[in-house]
Motif scaffolding. Structure first.
Motif: not given
Length: 96
Positions: A56-63, A77-80, A84-86
């Protein structure tokens, strides 16, 4: 790790061997922090919980990185996918 793995995409004219060396120097610092963090965190969380926190941290930073540094568009679709990750976070931490 995000910058080590993806920061070089703005510098495609730099030879790959230089990119690899610079990326490893950047990543080494993060590894020096991540390994002790996992060891300390394992006294409070399971390995699966540690991994989902890291993702979650990695994907948040990457976004943020991809939008601000790489100037890429954020698509619906990234938000969707993030929702799903949440959901994965919920099911990983929920006691059944």
């Amino acid at each position: 790790m995000t910058f080590a793995w993806y920061g070089h995409l703005k510098f495609k004219n730099v030879p790959i061997f230089k990119v690899i060396i610079i990326s490893w120097f950047i990543a080494f610092f993060e590894y020096c922090l991540q390994v002790p963090a996992n060891r300390i965190g394992s006294s409070h969380f399971t390995a699966a919980q540690l991994k989902i926190i890291q993702e979650v941290i990695t994907l948040s930073v990457f976004s943020v990185f991809s939008i601000l540094y790489l100037k890429e568009n954020f698509k619906w679709n990234y938000a969707v996918a993030f929702l799903f990750i949440l959901g994965a976070v919920f099911f990983t931490f929920k006691e059944f």
